[in-house]
Design a protein around this motif. Structure first.
Motif, PDB file in Angstrom:
ATOM      1  N   MET A   1       0.717  -1.458   0.100  1.00 33.44           N
ATOM      2  CA  MET A   1      -0.160  -0.063   0.139  1.00 33.44           C
ATOM      3  C   MET A   1       0.513   1.031   0.262  1.00 33.44           C
ATOM      4  O   MET A   1       2.099   1.650   0.378  1.00 33.44           O
ATOM      5  N   LYS A   2       0.837   2.600  -0.584  1.00 31.01           N
ATOM      6  CA  LYS A   2       1.317   3.583  -0.976  1.00 31.01           C
ATOM      7  C   LYS A   2       0.685   4.577   0.964  1.00 31.01           C
ATOM      8  O   LYS A   2      -0.012   4.801   1.265  1.00 31.01           O
ATOM      9  N   PRO A   3       1.683   4.861   1.199  1.00 27.62           N
ATOM     10  CA  PRO A   3       1.469   6.111   2.363  1.00 27.62           C
ATOM     11  C   PRO A   3       0.668   6.562   1.934  1.00 27.62           C
ATOM     12  O   PRO A   3       1.317   7.377   1.164  1.00 27.62           O
TER      13      PRO A   3
ATOM     14  N   LEU B   1      -1.360  14.039   5.725  1.00 31.85           N
ATOM     15  CA  LEU B   1      -0.576  14.143   7.400  1.00 31.85           C
ATOM     16  C   LEU B   1      -0.196  13.952   8.401  1.00 31.85           C
ATOM     17  O   LEU B   1      -0.633  14.188   9.445  1.00 31.85           O
ATOM     18  N   LEU B   2       0.593  15.069   8.036  1.00 27.84           N
ATOM     19  CA  LEU B   2       0.596  16.288   8.854  1.00 27.84           C
ATOM     20  C   LEU B   2      -0.625  16.606   9.940  1.00 27.84           C
ATOM     21  O   LEU B   2      -0.810  16.685  10.764  1.00 27.84           O
ATOM     22  N   ALA B   3      -1.380  17.630   9.235  1.00 21.51           N
ATOM     23  CA  ALA B   3      -2.212  17.623  10.185  1.00 21.51           C
ATOM     24  C   ALA B   3      -3.576  16.613  10.621  1.00 21.51           C
ATOM     25  O   ALA B   3      -3.776  17.694  11.699  1.00 21.51           O
TER      26      ALA B   3
END
Length: 75
Positions: free
Chosen positions: A7-9, A14-16
């Motif tokens: 799976m793609k990360p 991501l930070l929010a």
């Protein structure tokens, strides 16, 4: 043999997402610590001061300190 694709990360947002979790957690923890301090430290301290000054006579205390020799210039 079957190859499974990893799976793609998550890269976008991501930070929010992490900040939202940590800000809410920090707010809840700080609110809990503030409530604990208020009820475990501040309220008993206020009660102790109120109990002390309810029957406190400053003139009697002053006379007792004079007799004990604490005030050397006030005889």
């Amino acid at each position: 043999m079957t190859s499974r694709a990893l799976m793609k990360p998550q890269m976008r947002g991501l930070l929010a997402k992490c900040l939202r979790f940590h800000v809410v957690g920090a707010f809840v923890v700080s609110l809990g610590i503030a409530a604990f301090y208020k009820f475990a430290v501040a309220e008993p301290r206020k009660k102790a001061y109120a109990d002390f000054y309810r029957n406190y006579d400053s003139m009697e205390d002053s006379e007792e300190m004079k007799r004990a020799g604490i005030f050397q210039s006030a005889e």
